[in-house]
Write an enzyme that holds these catalytic residues in place. Structure first.
Site, short mmCIF file in Angstrom:
data_model
loop_
_atom_site.label_atom_id
_atom_site.label_comp_id
_atom_site.label_asym_id
_atom_site.label_seq_id
_atom_site.Cartn_x
_atom_site.Cartn_y
_atom_site.Cartn_z
N GLU A 189 -45.34 18.99 22.99
CA GLU A 189 -44.23 18.05 23.16
C GLU A 189 -43.73 17.50 21.83
O GLU A 189 -42.53 17.30 21.64
CB GLU A 189 -44.63 16.90 24.09
N HIS A 231 -48.71 12.31 36.42
CA HIS A 231 -47.49 12.93 36.96
C HIS A 231 -46.59 11.93 37.69
O HIS A 231 -45.67 12.33 38.38
CB HIS A 231 -47.86 14.06 37.94
#
Lengths: 391, 327
Positions: free
Chosen positions: B63, B132
């Site tokens: 990322e 999540h």
């Protein structure tokens, strides 16, 4: 390790490095003199900047003494169409690409964050967060690829990117990710690691167990170690791999083995973590000294060295006086360019501060803004004390 | 006559991305699994076929590398739109976002603008494993230099993604993942309002509910239930988390005298807290009751079997409404 100029000033191109040695044929006598002059000038600049910090004129100084060959040599190996992403110690590289050295001092005084135009100079702003610039360089190089500015054969079009970082930064994930993204995208890019052997107080041995020039191998980026105190090796190997990058051969890693003679910054005390013997060992491998010996053997006379010294002193005086004369930035500059368009919070706070500052003047007090430059006032006092004893 | 099409939020973002890509060849998409697969939520499905592999690319699962290279590409003149796969996976990029992306324009005195959009599916309610279901928007709203927005419906999703891409500043684009397949009309002709404007979704007189992203649906449910009990709730979708359109919120509070701010994020040092503070500053004499925040608890997002208790629902909003109406 690629070395052409030995510590005792002998020039020798070993057969195995002939493909780099060819690049020395591009150099004229004037180039050799320029290398020496710039190395000497940037060292003089560096010493003066340390003095300015000690006098309170700079908040901090980041010395690069000992690394002049790595920086001047590689800097001149970068083409006029290439982009450079420095860390924060690349004063020598900045010099080779026309950055006004006062810009660096402004930053270390706290006037701005550099202020030069990264697009025009192709020398991007100093990056303080270790390794962050390596990803920016890789992204930029991906863009060069996407634009098709690689391997066209047209020197006006083809571009490469070089990014500088230190041995300490190699431990940052961003450097590894930069190597990976570069390899996958086959970017036109050179990773130039100046291994100056100390990341503040951490030795290279505490940062890696494998030589740093091999750090890229697992990602698909091959590397080579050069004698970072040899300006000729630094120039030739950088020029060769920047050429290769422009010609579409992909990224490459250069580890320039050098030594940080000075402190990490003026806030550091290197006597706490390394021996004097070690420093003396590296001083004997000084990058300027070996070039000086070589040039003298080539018949360069004392007049040249005197001239270089005089030009360094003139530079030092120039930057000293320019530093004293640096105005503080207007208050609104901190609100500028936070966003590209008017922003309600920024506008509100800037208006509030302007009004607040104005309220002191309206009440007949000294403008309150003077308190916000307290540090500089203190510095001025130190300066006055230092020069004339009048406070 | 406007051209309305019914579609879910995920498809609306997809359509908005295609519009932006067709309009400007410098718009590039990259992120994890977004090319052939179309992303784990299929938001970018089909874009590879239309625009080819030079416009949409899979990234390594890194990322920081995704955002760091987006910064470099923006310096080169591109307008990268990157996807972070899940809210809880954004933190490896936190350094590049907060120390580099957000500050680059200011650092470079305007020489380098950063037209980068970071798309982040966020929020809970999908029965997922840890990391999540989070709502990390406050971290980014706290960082000067970033713009932070969250659409709650397909029409906003379609237009706001295009407006975010057109912005010369970095935009954090938080997508309400549990609403991805919620359908609504999209006006393909006209943008509803500027990117950073709040919208009064339902007018009312008893109290105001300010909310954003996935909570908008919940707040509208609460207003519906309250109406049956004779309580008239005004619902504001703030749409933009940074900057916040305080004018719309304060005007509403001046009318209703009461405010509940609802979000999935934990309340402590939250966007809701900032709204409460602002309203106290700007509508103090109009307030009939303290501003209440209805949000997630200040605990790590819990395992899925507990998330119904963690996430505010219509009853939790109504419980807060009861409390402020009691003043």
């Amino acid at each position: 390790m690629v070395q052409f100029l030995s510590p005792d000033g002998k020039l020798h191109v070993p057969e195995e490095w002939a493909h780099y040695g060819e690049y020395l044929n591009r150099l004229t006598e004037a180039d050799y003199l320029k290398f020496y002059r710039d190395m000497a000038r940037i060292r003089r600049f560096d010493n003066e900047a340390t003095a300015l910090q000690r006098q309170g004129q700079l908040g901090l100084w980041i010395p690069a003494i000992g690394q002049e060959a790595a920086q001047i040599g590689s800097g001149y190996g970068v083409g006029s169409n290439d982009h450079i992403f420095p860390s924060y110690r690349e004063h020598g590289v900045a010099l080779t690409h026309g950055i006004d050295l006062m810009s660096i001092l402004k930053m270390l005084r706290g006037v701005n964050h550099g202020g030069w135009n990264p697009d025009e100079t192709r020398f991007h702003l100093y990056a303080i967060v270790l390794g962050s610039q390596v990803l920016h360089a890789t992204g930029y190089a991906m863009g060069v690829n996407f634009d098709g500015h690689v391997a066209t054969g047209n020197p006006e079009v083809d571009q490469a990117v070089i990014t500088y970082f230190g041995d300490g930064a190699t431990a940052e994930g961003d450097v590894s990710e930069g190597l990976l993204f570069a390899a996958i995208n086959k970017t036109p890019q050179v990773f130039f690691c100046q291994n100056n052997q100390w990341a503040i107080s951490s030795s290279t041995a505490s940062q890696t167990t494998v030589p740093l020039y091999r750090r890229g191998e697992g990602f698909g980026v091959n590397g080579i170690r050069i004698d970072g105190n040899d300006v000729l090796a630094s120039y030739a190997v950088t020029a060769k791999h920047m050429d290769d990058a422009r010609n579409g051969l992909g990224p490459y890693l250069i580890e320039a083995l050098t030594y940080r003679i000075g402190a990490h910054t003026t806030s550091d005390d290197p006597t706490k973590y390394r021996t004097n013997e070690e420093v003396e060992y590296w001083k004997a491998r000084d990058p300027l000294k070996r070039l000086e010996i070589f040039l003298r053997e080539q018949g360069v006379g004392q007049v040249f060295f005197d001239d270089v010294a005089a030009s360094g002193d003139a530079l030092a005086e120039e930057i000293r006086l320019a530093t004293f004369a640096l105005p503080n930035p207007p208050f609104e500059t901190m609100f500028n360019h936070v966003y590209s368009e008017p922003h309600p919070l920024i506008e509100e706070q800037m208006a509030w501060l302007e009004n607040y500052e104005g309220s002191f003047e309206a009440e007949g007090h000294l403008a309150h803004q003077t308190s916000s430059i307290q540090i500089i006032e203190t510095n001025d006092v130190i300066q006055v004390n230092h020069e004339g004893g009048a406070a | 006559m406007s051209n309305f099409v019914e579609m879910p939020i995920a498809k609306a973002i997809n359509a908005g991305l295609r519009q932006a890509m067709a309009r400007d060849p410098k718009v590039l998409l990259f992120g994890e699994d977004i090319a052939e697969l179309g992303g784990v939520f299929r938001v970018t499905e089909g874009i590879l076929n239309q625009f080819g592999p030079k416009r949409i690319m899979n990234s390594p699962i890194a990322e920081s590398g995704i955002v760091g290279t987006a910064i470099g590409l923006a310096m080169r003149g591109y307008r990268p739109v990157v996807e972070i796969q899940f809210d809880g996976f954004i933190f490896p990029a936190f350094d590049q976002i907060t120390t580099q992306l957000a500050k680059m324009q200011n650092r470079s005195e305007g020489f380098h603008q950063m037209p980068v959009v970071i798309r982040v599916p966020f929020g809970g309610g999908i029965g997922a494993v840890e990391h999540h279901s989070e709502s990390p928007e406050a971290y980014f709203a706290h960082t000067a230099g970033l713009r932070v927005v969250s659409p709650s419906n397909p029409n906003d999703a379609y237009w706001m993604i295009q407006q975010a891409i057109a912005s010369n500043d970095p935009v954090m684009f938080f997508e309400p993942k549990r609403r991805y397949w919620q359908k609504g009309p999209v006006n393909l002709d006209t943008a509803p309002m500027p990117l950073h404007a709040a919208r009064v979704l339902r007018e009312g007189t008893s109290a105001t509910i300010a909310c954003y992203g996935p909570m908008v649906t919940v707040a509208l449910q609460a207003a519906e239930i309250a109406a049956e009990e004779g309580i008239s709730l005004e619902v504001i979708d703030i749409r933009s988390i940074s900057p916040i359109d305080f004018t719309t919120i304060v005007d509403s509070v001046k009318k209703t005298g009461r405010l509940v701010v609802a979000s999935e994020a934990s309340n402590f040092v939250s966007v809701a807290g900032e709204i409460a503070a602002r309203v106290a500053e700007q509508a103090f004499y109009h307030l009939e009751a303290p501003v209440l925040r209805v949000g997630g608890f200040d605990v790590p997002y819990p395992p899925a079997k507990l998330e119904e208790l963690f996430l505010p629902d219509a009853d939790r909003i109504l419980e807060a409404v009861d409390r402020i109406l009691a003043y």
